[in-house]
Design a protein around this motif. Structure first.
Motif, PDB file in Angstrom:
ATOM      1  N   MET A  89      12.187   4.101  -6.790  1.00 50.98           N
ATOM      2  CA  MET A  89      12.351   5.316  -7.586  1.00 50.98           C
ATOM      3  C   MET A  89      10.981   5.660  -8.167  1.00 50.98           C
ATOM      4  SD  MET A  89      14.616   6.062 -10.967  1.00 50.98           S
ATOM      5  CE  MET A  89      16.191   6.498 -10.274  1.00 50.98           C
ATOM      6  N   ASP A  90      10.423   6.789  -7.701  1.00 50.17           N
ATOM      7  CA  ASP A  90       9.051   7.179  -8.059  1.00 50.17           C
ATOM      8  C   ASP A  90       9.039   7.982  -9.364  1.00 50.17           C
ATOM      9  OD1 ASP A  90       6.335   7.494  -7.797  1.00 50.17           O
ATOM     10  OD2 ASP A  90       6.400   8.608  -5.908  1.00 50.17           O
ATOM     11  N   ASN A  91       7.932   7.888 -10.077  1.00 50.71           N
ATOM     12  CA  ASN A  91       7.691   8.698 -11.286  1.00 50.71           C
ATOM     13  C   ASN A  91       8.785   8.572 -12.333  1.00 50.71           C
ATOM     14  OD1 ASN A  91       5.300   9.738 -10.117  1.00 50.71           O
ATOM     15  ND2 ASN A  91       6.543  11.093  -8.881  1.00 50.71           N
ATOM     16  N   ILE A 120      11.515   0.166  -9.452  1.00 45.52           N
ATOM     17  CA  ILE A 120      11.299   1.336 -10.314  1.00 45.52           C
ATOM     18  C   ILE A 120       9.798   1.463 -10.536  1.00 45.52           C
ATOM     19  CG2 ILE A 120      11.612   2.275 -12.640  1.00 45.52           C
ATOM     20  CD1 ILE A 120      14.282   0.952 -12.779  1.00 45.52           C
ATOM     21  N   LYS A 121       9.304   2.674 -10.324  1.00 44.24           N
ATOM     22  CA  LYS A 121       7.874   2.900 -10.505  1.00 44.24           C
ATOM     23  C   LYS A 121       7.662   3.767 -11.747  1.00 44.24           C
ATOM     24  CE  LYS A 121       4.167   4.254  -7.453  1.00 44.24           C
ATOM     25  NZ  LYS A 121       3.895   4.482  -6.035  1.00 44.24           N
ATOM     26  N   ILE A 122       7.014   3.204 -12.743  1.00 47.28           N
ATOM     27  CA  ILE A 122       6.778   3.942 -13.989  1.00 47.28           C
ATOM     28  C   ILE A 122       5.701   4.991 -13.742  1.00 47.28           C
ATOM     29  CG2 ILE A 122       6.147   3.765 -16.430  1.00 47.28           C
ATOM     30  CD1 ILE A 122       6.854   0.778 -16.267  1.00 47.28           C
ATOM     31  N   LEU A 147      10.575   3.383   0.819  1.00 45.62           N
ATOM     32  CA  LEU A 147      10.646   4.834   0.719  1.00 45.62           C
ATOM     33  C   LEU A 147      10.653   5.214  -0.751  1.00 45.62           C
ATOM     34  CD1 LEU A 147      13.323   5.363   3.505  1.00 45.62           C
ATOM     35  CD2 LEU A 147      10.846   5.666   3.694  1.00 45.62           C
ATOM     36  N   GLU A 148       9.686   6.058  -1.145  1.00 50.79           N
ATOM     37  CA  GLU A 148       9.576   6.462  -2.551  1.00 50.79           C
ATOM     38  C   GLU A 148      10.209   7.831  -2.755  1.00 50.79           C
ATOM     39  OE1 GLU A 148       5.714   6.214  -4.324  1.00 50.79           O
ATOM     40  OE2 GLU A 148       5.466   4.106  -3.761  1.00 50.79           O
ATOM     41  N   ILE A 149      11.151   7.887  -3.688  1.00 47.92           N
ATOM     42  CA  ILE A 149      11.825   9.158  -3.985  1.00 47.92           C
ATOM     43  C   ILE A 149      11.763   9.384  -5.484  1.00 47.92           C
ATOM     44  CG2 ILE A 149      13.983  10.451  -3.741  1.00 47.92           C
ATOM     45  CD1 ILE A 149      14.569   8.010  -1.593  1.00 47.92           C
ATOM     46  N   VAL A 186       0.843  -1.175   0.000  1.00 44.24           N
ATOM     47  CA  VAL A 186       0.000   0.000   0.000  1.00 44.24           C
ATOM     48  C   VAL A 186       0.891   1.241   0.000  1.00 44.24           C
ATOM     49  CG1 VAL A 186      -0.197   0.008   2.519  1.00 44.24           C
ATOM     50  CG2 VAL A 186      -1.964   1.073   1.174  1.00 44.24           C
ATOM     51  N   GLU A 187       0.461   2.275  -0.737  1.00 44.73           N
ATOM     52  CA  GLU A 187       1.194   3.545  -0.689  1.00 44.73           C
ATOM     53  C   GLU A 187       0.425   4.516   0.196  1.00 44.73           C
ATOM     54  OE1 GLU A 187       1.857   5.551  -4.456  1.00 44.73           O
ATOM     55  OE2 GLU A 187       3.102   7.096  -3.509  1.00 44.73           O
ATOM     56  N   ALA A 188       1.145   5.129   1.138  1.00 46.26           N
ATOM     57  CA  ALA A 188       0.538   6.128   2.026  1.00 46.26           C
ATOM     58  C   ALA A 188       0.658   7.501   1.370  1.00 46.26           C
ATOM     59  CB  ALA A 188       1.265   6.119   3.366  1.00 46.26           C
ATOM     60  N   VAL A 194       6.161   5.010   1.652  1.00 45.82           N
ATOM     61  CA  VAL A 194       6.043   6.402   2.096  1.00 45.82           C
ATOM     62  C   VAL A 194       6.833   7.290   1.140  1.00 45.82           C
ATOM     63  CG1 VAL A 194       6.730   7.996   3.955  1.00 45.82           C
ATOM     64  CG2 VAL A 194       5.703   5.791   4.532  1.00 45.82           C
ATOM     65  N   ASN A 195       6.266   8.445   0.774  1.00 48.37           N
ATOM     66  CA  ASN A 195       6.949   9.374  -0.144  1.00 48.37           C
ATOM     67  C   ASN A 195       7.869  10.328   0.612  1.00 48.37           C
ATOM     68  OD1 ASN A 195       5.608   9.031  -2.971  1.00 48.37           O
ATOM     69  ND2 ASN A 195       3.922   8.956  -1.501  1.00 48.37           N
ATOM     70  N   LEU A 196       9.037  10.565   0.041  1.00 48.12           N
ATOM     71  CA  LEU A 196       9.980  11.521   0.631  1.00 48.12           C
ATOM     72  C   LEU A 196      10.277  12.632  -0.363  1.00 48.12           C
ATOM     73  CD1 LEU A 196      12.721   9.233   2.228  1.00 48.12           C
ATOM     74  CD2 LEU A 196      10.793  10.314   3.380  1.00 48.12           C
TER      75      LEU A 196
HETATM   76 MG    MG Z   1       4.715   7.911  -4.672  1.00 52.29          MG
END
Ligand code: MG
Ligand code: C2E
Ligand code: MG
Length: 283
Positions: A179-181, A200-202, A149-151, A58-60, A117-119
């Motif tokens: 790695m976000d976005n 890696i998140k597309i 941790l999403e960056i 899950v993404e917060a 969690v996004n940073l």
């Molecule tokens: Mg994110």
């Protein structure tokens, strides 16, 4: 006729702009006290495993429950919080709350297996980040391997050496890095293998173009192959249609997130979803 329309249009825009800047001032003033007043809330969006159709994580995503303005999305206040530096305090709260919630779901025997969690760039630069992560894990008892941790791609790519150093510190603690976005900024593919990332998140823009632009399908296929060859997990976000989902499945993407399954939900609304999905699947 036009004379009648234009003055109204003008007044309409003037009012809009006035309200927008008033909102901005209000937001800046209240940022200082939002944590004390318990006005922050996390919403949760499931991450689905494409092999099993189950919720694996899950993404917060933070929201601000403003007493007058209602629920404010992060795009409206996170940039302001970054400017004023209050993002550090907010981020500390987010980490703790996300770990607490994940642990309590796990204790109840429920999915999801991990919480992301996004940073922001500022948080990544703070020496305190390591302490904040350690404190959140220690205080809640969440296993470090359950925290991701999403960056943003652009943040990581700005300073590869600096990013590598801090990410290595975080990885020593046992947490995972996403790695976000990906695909929304400029990445040197060669740098990907230098960074200690697990997933890696597309990013949404590439995913949105799957059916309409054939080159984005080609790019996504290449990113998935690259990530898999580097031993990384690959996740797509912003999945909104069955066509996009079908494409990602046949392209061997590991995980997906998006409105096709559900938008981010409050913990209260998320619970029935995971209870009901305990035995069932999404796709
Ligand atoms: Mg994110
Ligand atoms: P992000 O981490 O890339 O999160 C994805 C955003 O896309 C979220 O917006 C999510 O609600 C939205 N989304 C999910 N599925 C779909 C879909 O199928 N279609 C569309 N159009 N959108 C979808 P949200 O919650 O408004 O968050 C926006 C950004 O704010 C996040 O982007 C992240 O960068 C930032 N953010 C959110 N929470 C936090 C936080 O706790 N700390 C920090 N530093 N930043 C945060
Ligand atoms: Mg994203």
């Amino acid at each position: 006729f036009t004379r009648k329309i234009w003055p109204n249009t003008y007044r309409f825009y003037a009012r809009e702009i006035g309200e927008a800047s008033l909102q901005k001032v209000k937001i800046e003033q209240s940022l200082q006290k939002i944590i004390n007043d318990k006005e922050l809330v996390l919403h949760y969006q499931p991450v689905i495993d494409l092999m099993t159709g189950k919720i694996i994580g899950v993404e917060a995503l933070v929201r601000w429950r403003h007493p007058e303005l209602g629920l404010i999305p992060p795009d409206k206040f996170v940039p302001l919080a970054i400017e004023s530096g209050s993002i550090v305090k907010i981020g500390k709260w987010v980490l703790h709350e996300a770990c607490r919630q994940a642990k309590s779901w796990q204790d109840a025997g429920l999915e999801p297996a991990f919480i992301a969690v996004n940073l922001s760039a500022i948080e990544l630069d703070q020496l305190q980040l390591i302490n904040h992560v350690a404190e959140a894990l220690h205080a809640t008892g969440l296993d470090p391997s359950k925290l991701e941790l999403e960056i943003n791609e652009s943040v990581l790519m700005q300073d590869i050496d600096g990013s590598t150093r801090i990410l290595n510190e975080l990885k020593k603690m046992g947490v995972k890095i996403v790695m976000d976005n990906f695909g929304t900024g400029y990445s040197s593919l060669n740098h990907l293998r230098r960074l200690p990332i697990d997933t890696i998140k597309i990013g949404q823009p590439l995913v949105q173009d799957i059916a309409s632009k054939s080159d984005s399908s080609v790019i996504i296929t290449a990113i998935i192959a690259l990530a898999r060859n580097l031993g990384m997990q690959i996740r797509a976000e912003g999945v909104q249609s069955q066509t996009q989902l079908d494409f990602l499945k046949q392209a061997n993407c590991h995980h997906v997130q998006g409105f096709l399954f559900t938008p981010p939900l409050s913990a209260e609304h998320f619970l029935p979803l995971i209870e009901q999905r305990k035995t069932g699947t999404f796709s």
